[in-house]
Design an enzyme around this catalytic site. Structure first.
Site, PDB file in Angstrom:
ATOM      1  N   GLU A  67       0.821  -1.223   0.000  1.00 33.63           N
ATOM      2  CA  GLU A  67       0.000   0.000   0.000  1.00 33.63           C
ATOM      3  C   GLU A  67       0.850   1.265   0.000  1.00 33.63           C
ATOM      4  O   GLU A  67       0.563   2.216  -0.721  1.00 33.63           O
ATOM      5  CB  GLU A  67      -0.974   0.017   1.184  1.00 33.63           C
ATOM      6  CG  GLU A  67      -2.160  -0.940   1.043  1.00 33.63           C
ATOM      7  CD  GLU A  67      -1.833  -2.349   1.510  1.00 33.63           C
ATOM      8  OE1 GLU A  67      -0.691  -2.583   1.972  1.00 33.63           O
ATOM      9  OE2 GLU A  67      -2.718  -3.216   1.409  1.00 33.63           O
ATOM     10  N   HIS A 114     -11.187  -4.436   9.357  1.00 30.10           N
ATOM     11  CA  HIS A 114     -11.836  -4.307   8.042  1.00 30.10           C
ATOM     12  C   HIS A 114     -13.150  -3.541   8.172  1.00 30.10           C
ATOM     13  O   HIS A 114     -14.081  -3.767   7.410  1.00 30.10           O
ATOM     14  CB  HIS A 114     -12.105  -5.677   7.423  1.00 30.10           C
ATOM     15  CG  HIS A 114     -10.866  -6.420   7.005  1.00 30.10           C
ATOM     16  ND1 HIS A 114      -9.971  -6.923   7.907  1.00 30.10           N
ATOM     17  CD2 HIS A 114     -10.369  -6.730   5.777  1.00 30.10           C
ATOM     18  CE1 HIS A 114      -8.976  -7.519   7.254  1.00 30.10           C
ATOM     19  NE2 HIS A 114      -9.192  -7.412   5.964  1.00 30.10           N
TER      20      HIS A 114
END
Lengths: 341, 335
Positions: free
Chosen positions: A60, A128
């Site tokens: 990322e 999440h």
């Protein structure tokens, strides 16, 4: 008019911009071959090819930096995070680099970069589920966009892509909608069916910093985004039956924030409830309360009520998650408190 | 712990090299040196704002690398970035004005020593978070590929940066996609106080490239021609579509880490030995030995470099100060 789900609307906006402007590229995990974990980018690889749709490794920070470098050299990259929780891996690149380059260069650089992905509590546990927008609202140089309906999503993603600044584009998993393949469960709230599902096929841009009054009312103003907007509309329906007229405002972007529309509403209703799915402490709701205090204090007849997530990592168990995340009943209770003083 | 890198003092081998290019290299290294030496003096004697990091002794890396690039190739730099800017032709007057926080500065007085930027020269920015420029340069390489521009992107960074995660993330992607990127480790042997041996399990930093199947080289970073040759090879590879290269240039930071940091963690003998391996004097000796220039010609360039920096200082001092609200127009871009 056509009925599109939110993910299909985002996809259409991206595809139309990519057709119109060859400098728009897409980077992220599983965005190509797989079509995106939530299928927002499905079939784009076939249309645009591997030179514009980049399936990245799980890096990322690295691919965010690639997006920045590409933005500085003439492209308009869209970076997808599979879940927005993962953007924290790239905090240096977003906060120290993308957001600061414009000022550090004395205005000589522009960084047309969209950072987008899903968030929201949907039974996936603490890593999440988080709502991340407050971190980036706190980062000068960033814009923060929050689409709550398919119509808004298409117009806002087009504006985000055309913007010359880094823009965080926040999508809510529960709003993606069944109209898109693999888009997850559609929200069952009746309110989401009632507004904004008609999406024009021709491209259109909704300016960032323009709030939308999703429902007119006269007794109290609710300010909310994403899923909380829809829960607020449900509350407005319920309270209408009791003769309470609720105005519901969707800021659509938190940065820039349309203070004018909010202030006009507060001047009319004199009562405000702010609702946000992120945690309360130093969160979106805190900033909205402070903004209303700054601009609307003498229009208020009661303290601003704040509804936000409990200050905790999001627990997995469904009952616990429900307790943490604002529910319809929590919002209704806050509205009644606002009106009771 | 002291440095274990071999110190070479022999003249740079200039045989077969274009005298004009060598002279340009000599000039650029001198300008970078003089820029920083005068800056140091200005910090001591005038009210210079902020801080600065000198690359004195490392000039051959910046100049050798950039000499192998085209004007429209791009670079990213670091907190120790003055020499990269000088090499990339960022106007010295604008650089100096930036040091004085003037409106005419490279970054309008908004960036300072650690954030010099000049897009018109392919200088994408100095990124002062260690390692952060590495993926950004890689993105410029990806952009060059997407646009079919034929440009190469270079990232300069220090030996400390190879232990940041983005180094590995970026090198992996560049190798995976054969991007036209070149990674330059300016191994000056110290990350502030920490030697390479104290911070890296394998002190041969170029070998990190092996994990990504990436060609890599270790070169004498005080030999500007050796740096140039290694970079040229990497540039050819990049432009041919054969992917990135990692070059480790072994050099030495003669000054402390920042402004007045005394670098007491280094043995004086080591510093003196490296001073005697000065990259500028090694080039001068090599040019004379190869008949590429005479001592008189080189002395004239030395004098010109002093003058051009004096002019830059005079210019900077005549510029207008940043006003309190200048920054307001630079926070976000208006489309």
């Amino acid at each position: 008019m056509r009925q599109l789900g939110l993910s299909a609307a985002i996809r259409e906006g991206i595809v139309q911009e990519m057709r119109a402007d060859e400098s728009v590229i897409l980077l992220g995990e599983d965005v190509g071959k797989f079509g995106g974990a939530f299928h927002v980018t499905h079939d784009m690889l076939d249309e645009f090819g591997a030179n514009r749709i980049w399936d990245t490794p799980i890096s990322e920070a690295g691919f965010t930096g690639l997006g920045i470098g590409a933005a500085l050299t003439g492209l308009r990259p869209i970076v997808e995070y599979q879940y927005l929780d993962f953007i924290f891996c790239a905090m240096d690149q977003v906060v120290n680099q993308a957001a600061k380059i414009r000022l550090m260069s004395g205005g000589r650089a522009k960084t047309p970069l969209v950072l987008r992905g899903p968030q929201g509590a949907t039974g996936r546990g603490a890593q999440h589920s988080q709502s991340v927008e407050a971190y980036f609202m706190h980062t000068p140089g960033m814009k923060v966009v929050m689409p709550s309906t398919p119509f808004d999503a298409k117009g806002l993603i087009i504006s985000a892509i055309r913007d010359d600044n880094p823009v965080l584009f926040v999508e809510h998993k529960l709003l993606y909608g069944a109209a898109s393949p693999g888009g997850g469960k559609a929200l069952s709230d009746s309110a989401i069916q009632a507004i904004g599902v008609d999406v024009p096929e021709t491209p259109y841009a909704i300016p960032l910093g323009s709030a939308d009054v999703k429902r007119q009312g006269s007794d109290v103003t609710i300010i909310a985004t994403l899923l909380m907007l829809h829960r607020s509309l449900t509350v407005a329906d319920q309270l209408a039956e009791q003769g309470i007229s609720v105005e519901v405002i969707d800021p659509r972007s938190l940065v820039p924030l349309d203070v004018e529309t909010i202030a006009a509403s507060v001047a009319k209703t004199n009562h405000v409830v702010v609702v946000s799915e992120d945690t309360a402490r130093a969160g979106v709701s805190a900033e909205l309360v402070a903004t209303i205090n700054d601009h609307c204090f003498y229009d208020l007849e009661a303290p601003v009520q704040r509804v936000a997530a409990v200050d905790t990592p999001i627990p997995f168990g469904p009952a616990a998650e429900r307790h943490v995340i604002p529910q319809v009943d929590d919002i209704r209770g806050a509205v009644l408190r606002a009106l009771s003083d | 712990m002291t440095s274990t890198v071999e110190i070479r003092r022999d003249p740079v081998d200039c045989s077969g090299k274009d005298p004009a290019m060598l002279l340009r290299m000599f000039r650029k290294m001198l300008e970078a040196r003089e820029f920083e030496e005068q800056l140091y003096y200005l910090f001591l004697t005038t009210a210079m704002p902020g801080t600065m990091h000198q690359a004195v002794g490392q000039e051959a890396v910046a100049v050798g690398v950039v000499s192998a690039l085209n004007a429209d190739d791009t670079i990213t730099s670091t907190h120790r970035g003055h020499a990269h800017c000088v090499a990339k032709d960022v106007p010295l007057k604008e650089m100096m004005a930036e040091m004085f926080a003037k409106r005419e500065g490279s970054c309008r007085g908004m960036g300072g020593s650690m954030h010099l930027t000049d897009f018109s020269k392919g200088m994408l920015g100095a990124f002062a978070i260690v390692g952060s420029g590495i993926p950004i340069a890689t993105g410029a390489a990806l952009s060059a590929r997407v646009r079919g521009s034929g440009q190469v992107a270079v990232s300069f960074f220090g030996d400390g940066a190879v232990n940041e995660g983005v180094f590995h993330e970026a090198l992996n992607m560049a190798a995976l996609w054969k991007l036209p990127a070149i990674y330059i480790i300016e191994n000056n042997q110290y990350a502030l106080s920490m030697t390479v041996e104290e911070s890296s399990a394998v002190p041969n930093l170029a070998s990190r490239a092996c994990a990504y199947g990436m060609p890599n080289r270790r070169v004498d970073g005080n030999d500007v021609v050796a740096v140039y040759d290694a970079t040229r090879e990497a540039v050819e590879r990049a432009r041919a579509g054969d992917g990135p290269t990692l070059i480790e240039a072994l050099t030495y930071r003669i000054r402390g880490h920042a402004r007045f940091e005394a670098a007491g963690y280094r043995p004086e003998k080591e510093v003196e030995a490296w001073k005697a391996a000065d990259p500028i004097e090694r080039l001068a000796a090599g040019m004379i030995a190869a008949g590429a220039a005479t001592a008189v010609e080189l002395n004239r360039v030395r004098a010109e470099a002093e003058t051009v920096i004096e002019d830059a200082i005079e210019y900077a001092q005549s510029c207008s100060d940043v006003e309190a609200e200048d920054y307001l127009t630079y926070i976000t871009a208006e489309n």
